[in-house]
Design a protein around this motif. Structure first.
Motif, PDB file in Angstrom:
ATOM      1  N   LYS B  66       7.612  -3.542  -4.287  1.00 18.19           N
ATOM      2  CA  LYS B  66       6.853  -3.930  -5.468  1.00 18.19           C
ATOM      3  C   LYS B  66       6.751  -2.712  -6.377  1.00 18.19           C
ATOM      4  O   LYS B  66       7.216  -1.621  -6.025  1.00 18.19           O
ATOM      5  N   SER B 115      -0.318 -10.552  -3.968  1.00 17.68           N
ATOM      6  CA  SER B 115       0.134 -11.103  -2.695  1.00 17.68           C
ATOM      7  C   SER B 115      -0.419 -12.494  -2.451  1.00 17.68           C
ATOM      8  O   SER B 115       0.296 -13.390  -2.022  1.00 17.68           O
ATOM      9  N   ARG B 116      -1.692 -12.673  -2.743  1.00 16.50           N
ATOM     10  CA  ARG B 116      -2.343 -13.937  -2.422  1.00 16.50           C
ATOM     11  C   ARG B 116      -2.053 -14.994  -3.487  1.00 16.50           C
ATOM     12  O   ARG B 116      -1.739 -16.129  -3.187  1.00 16.50           O
ATOM     13  N   ASP B 121       4.100  -8.660 -10.124  1.00 14.57           N
ATOM     14  CA  ASP B 121       3.526  -7.335  -9.877  1.00 14.57           C
ATOM     15  C   ASP B 121       3.483  -6.464 -11.118  1.00 14.57           C
ATOM     16  O   ASP B 121       2.484  -5.798 -11.396  1.00 14.57           O
ATOM     17  N   THR B 195       8.131  -6.143   5.786  1.00  7.70           N
ATOM     18  CA  THR B 195       7.631  -6.909   4.647  1.00  7.70           C
ATOM     19  C   THR B 195       8.506  -6.673   3.416  1.00  7.70           C
ATOM     20  O   THR B 195       8.812  -7.595   2.666  1.00  7.70           O
ATOM     21  N   THR B 209       2.473 -10.627   5.988  1.00  6.42           N
ATOM     22  CA  THR B 209       3.112  -9.925   4.879  1.00  6.42           C
ATOM     23  C   THR B 209       2.177  -9.746   3.683  1.00  6.42           C
ATOM     24  O   THR B 209       2.170  -8.698   3.054  1.00  6.42           O
ATOM     25  N   ARG B 210       1.381 -10.776   3.395  1.00  7.71           N
ATOM     26  CA  ARG B 210       0.482 -10.673   2.245  1.00  7.71           C
ATOM     27  C   ARG B 210      -0.502  -9.524   2.431  1.00  7.71           C
ATOM     28  O   ARG B 210      -0.814  -8.797   1.498  1.00  7.71           O
ATOM     29  N   VAL B 213       1.192  -6.235   1.713  1.00  5.49           N
ATOM     30  CA  VAL B 213       1.397  -6.001   0.281  1.00  5.49           C
ATOM     31  C   VAL B 213       0.080  -5.560  -0.360  1.00  5.49           C
ATOM     32  O   VAL B 213       0.024  -4.557  -1.091  1.00  5.49           O
TER      33      VAL B 213
END
Lengths: 505, 335
Positions: B66, B115-116, B121, B195, B209-210, B213
């Protein structure tokens, strides 16, 4: 048949210490469908890449229509009349089929500001479709299309250039269902009728007899046999033997002893997911391989992912070792002892640019750290070494990125990852798509070994695979499970159950 | 985790890096002898500490593939907030903790939004950064804060030395060592890399993964706070433009390091930021105006990344092919 359209002689290619092609002789007649066979690593991909200009040969000659050619780039090959459709065609999903076909050559003008003449474009498309009557709506977005429609778009894109005489199709059927495959064959027949010669790579040996006129077999970097399908049929030669160079037995392992069947490890009762499947029930035992056959769209893939917690079911119950569980995400499924070998290993299974040391422990980092935080590097390495030996990873390099392996060996890395995660319920989705026959036998054998301590479920749209490897089978048709009336499915009954939704003929 | 061949390749790159640093030092030293003086080297170390902390935070974000463009804004807001707290008479340790907490909250907002909720980004962090830049003005309307700075002890972070090395450098080394351990020797590190490499496969492997991040953005913002803290310590005032000069070196360090070492890692970022700081300070010492030196360093970054990229190697191959169409050893390969 007239003069051959393409003759290659004495073609050699070397990558460092590896002689990928040794003195390959090859001939292609105009208007024939010619299958190219060989296990992964036999050299057929290298040869195709040379024919399509992606690689340059070290020595030898290639003649097209009697003229010597040397390709430095794919454009050279296309100019000489050789078009290639890759195994995973690169299409733009947000654009229509028509736009994809003429992408980059919308106008004759080479200027950036050249206007796109929609009418002329449509006229060209009509002309193309008049030659090849594919029953698809080209105004649809490619992202909405089925696999066979995308393949057809990719083929039309490849042959939309004037003067194409040879079309190379790299494993076009690997993602297609049996019905879709027939559509593709119909298109190939039209191309053949137009005089376009087709070189066709496949791992499905029965397809050779269904569509090809002749075939060549590659083994160890050389072209070891060329014959017509009629010759092969009358002489009764085994294609698998030709490919492997030695007589192979059945690629499927022995069935389990029904008495050795152990406890119920996984029980699924009335499981439903909207737009997926309805009221599916089955049990999986330790000591047996359960087969689940279903075409694309039958809900098989959704069912497997749902049990694994990727897309949890709306209704129904999952019991593991008799205890009801609720699995909301893969982490919970893994903790409950389920491992999914996903259908798309490239996107769902592997970090392609990373090596086995990275990929294998990914689903069980707790074990990699010995229950603590810091990794146990030495232990990890020896464990992974043992597992890659066990799955017979070839070449046995732990530090080669996953992308550097053939499809079959990538699948073996996923398998090693599954073994490392120490699950006791393994779900394999389409385990042998794009996997050569040698690796397939190995993978089936590993499933059998695994079934001795775990419940193994094979989910596949390949009826022969499900019937061949599983001890017990059920089919999924339009989201509903179909069980045999007489306890056991014969191969044909299973096929009918998957296609028609009937328990028996 | 590595075979000896891999180690060799890795250490060859490492040696190349050291050679590059020595060459840059020699060139600057020859052009401007003061470059190698104790004062100048000390300055490089101090600047490297600030730049390096920002680069370390960014390293986490780049590993999960990101971008974080809020670094300057986060730095400005947290700088003014810490300045205001110092002026209000808070003890230094509580100011630092409050700054880190504020950074964690801001990073958490970016991280969770991305992420959520799946926000892009780049847009998200530009927005968050701009909000931070604006909020930096709420305390004084833009005037600098310097009250209590010399009595609070913050300047010791800049001036104090331990075994001949500034404390800021010790801080940098300690935090880099910690980050190196986490990223390359723990399962958390493997999860961060997984990730970034393939979020889908990581998810199927049970990796949250979230969470990783979001955590990367939190760590990035907290590192940024530490970086700007060192800048406050050096200048003795908090101003709204503090931290504006953190972003470019951070990106340059992470990407140049990754290009030379063949992948994003803590060690690569350390080497990258050392090189970038030497260039920035070297040019400053030679009298190159600051408004040019950013451009020059960015140019060097582009050249460096290009020179080590696979794409560039392919182009060079193609150029070679243009001049020598066939290998002289291959026989009869051309018609």
């Amino acid at each position: 048949m007239g003069a051959p359209v393409l003759i290659a002689s004495d073609v050699c290619k070397r990558f460092g210490p590896v002689q990928a092609l040794r003195n390959v002789d090859f001939r292609l007649e105009p208007g024939e469908v010619h299958a190219l066979l060989g296990i992964n690593g036999a050299g057929k991909s290298t040869f195709i890449k040379i024919l399509s200009g992606a690689l340059q040969k070290d020595s030898g000659t290639i003649r097209i229509g009697g003229e010597d050619v040397h390709f430095r780039a794919p454009e050279d090959a296309i100019r000489a009349g050789i078009a290639t459709v890759q195994q995973h065609p690169e299409l733009v999903p947000d654009m229509s089929g028509l736009d994809n076909i003429f992408l980059g050559r919308e106008t004759a003008s080479r200027s950036l500001m050249g206007r796109i003449d929609r009418e002329a474009l449509e006229a060209r498309a009509d002309a193309l479709l008049a030659r090849f009557a594919v029953p698809i709506d080209l105004s649809q977005e490619v992202g909405q299309m089925s696999a066979v429609e995308r393949e057809a778009v990719a083929i039309l894109q490849a042959i939309a250039v004037d003067g194409i005489r040879v079309l190379i199709l790299d494993e076009p059927t690997s993602t297609l269902t049996d019905v879709e495959r027939e559509d593709l064959f119909a298109l190939m027949n039209q191309l053949r009728a137009q005089g376009i010669a087709i070189i066709y790579i496949t791992h499905q040996l029965e397809e050779v007899f269904a569509i090809a006129d002749s075939f060549s077999v590659f083994r160890g970097g050389a072209c070891v046999a060329r014959m017509s399908v009629d010759e092969a049929r009358s002489s009764g030669v085994s294609l698998a033997d030709l490919m492997l160079g030695e007589a192979v037995g059945d690629i499927f392992p022995k069935k389990a002893d029904p008495d050795a069947r152990g406890d119920v490890f996984l029980e699924v009762r009335d499981l439903s997911l909207t737009h997926g499947f309805e009221n599916v029930s089955f049990t999986a035992h330790r000591g047996e391989i359960l087969g689940l056959f279903g075409l694309v769209g039958s809900g098989c893939d959704e069912l497997a992912k749902s049990i694994f917690g990727v897309d949890p079911p709306d209704q129904g119950e999952i019991r593991i070792h008799g205890k009801p569980v609720s699995l909301r995400k893969p982490r919970e499924a893994l903790d409950a002892g389920i491992f999914l070998v996903p259908g798309d290993r490239r996107t769902e299974g592997l970090a392609l640019s990373r090596h086995s040391l990275f990929n294998v422990p990914m689903a069980n980092l707790r074990r990699a750290a010995g229950g603590r935080w810091g990794l146990k590097s030495r232990q990890l390495r020896s464990d992974i070494q043992r597992l890659t030996d066990q799955v017979a990873l070839h070449p046995p390099h732990l530090n080669t990125p996953a992308s550097g392996f053939s499809g079959g060996n990538q699948q073996k890395i996923v398998l090693a990852k599954g073994l490392y995660s120490e699950a006791d319920i393994y779900i394999f989705v389409e385990p042998t798509v794009g996997v050569d026959i040698g690796a397939r036998a190995k993978i089936y054998g590993l499933m059998r070994d695994l079934s001795e301590r775990a419940a193994v479920i094979v989910v596949s749209s390949d009826c022969d695979e499900v019937h061949g490897v599983a001890d017990r089978t059920i089919a999924l048709h339009k989201g509903r499970h179909v069980e045999p009336e007489s306890g056991v499915f014969s191969r044909d009954d299973l096929l009918m159950a998957g296609i028609m939704g009937k328990g028996s003929l | 985790m590595r075979t000896w061949k891999d180690r060799m390749r890795h250490s060859t790159r490492g040696l190349g890096f050291v050679a590059l640093v020595l060459i840059v030092a020699a060139i600057f030293g020859a052009l401007e002898p003061r470059f190698l003086s104790y004062v100048s080297l000390n300055g490089i170390a101090r600047h490297m500490a600030a730049n390096g902390l920002a680069a370390l935070g960014l390293t986490f974000v780049v590993i999960v593939r990101k971008f974080d463009l809020s670094i300057a804004g986060v730095a400005a807001f947290c700088a003014m907030s810490m300045g205001a707290l110092i002026a209000a008479g808070w003890p230094l340790w509580s100011v630092i903790l409050a700054g880190l907490a504020l950074g964690a909250v801001i990073g958490g907002i970016s991280g969770i939004a991305i992420s959520r909720f799946g926000l892009p980004d780049i847009v998200t962090t530009i927005a968050v950064g701009s909000i931070g830049t604006g909020l930096a003005f709420i305390y004084t309307g833009g005037r600098s804060i310097f009250q209590n700075f010399f009595t609070s002890g913050i300047t010791d972070l800049n001036d104090a030395k331990l075994m001949g090395l500034g404390v800021s450098m010790w801080l940098l080394v300690a935090i880099y060592a910690l980050a190196w351990f986490v990223l390359s020797r723990t399962r958390t590190g493997l999860a961060f890399y997984a990730t970034g490499e393939n979020p889908m496969a990581a998810h199927f492997s049970g990796i949250a993964t979230r969470r990783f991040v979001a955590l990367a953005y939190v760590l990035c913002a907290m590192c940024t706070v530490l970086a700007v803290l060192l800048i406050l310590a050096e200048s003795g005032t908090a101003e709204t433009n503090k931290g504006a000069n953190l972003m470019m070196p951070a990106y340059a360090g992470v990407f140049l390091g990754a290009a030379i070492m063949g992948g994003t890692s803590v060690i690569a970022s350390f080497g990258g930021i050392l090189l970038i700081t030497m260039l920035l300070d070297g040019f400053a010492l030679m009298g190159l105006p600051y408004y040019y030196s950013d451009g020059v360093v960015s140019l060097i970054l582009l050249i460096g990344v290009l020179a080590f990229s696979d794409g560039a190697r392919g182009t060079l191959e193609a150029l070679r092919f243009l001049f020598w169409p066939q290998k002289p050893t291959a026989k009869g390969s051309d018609a």
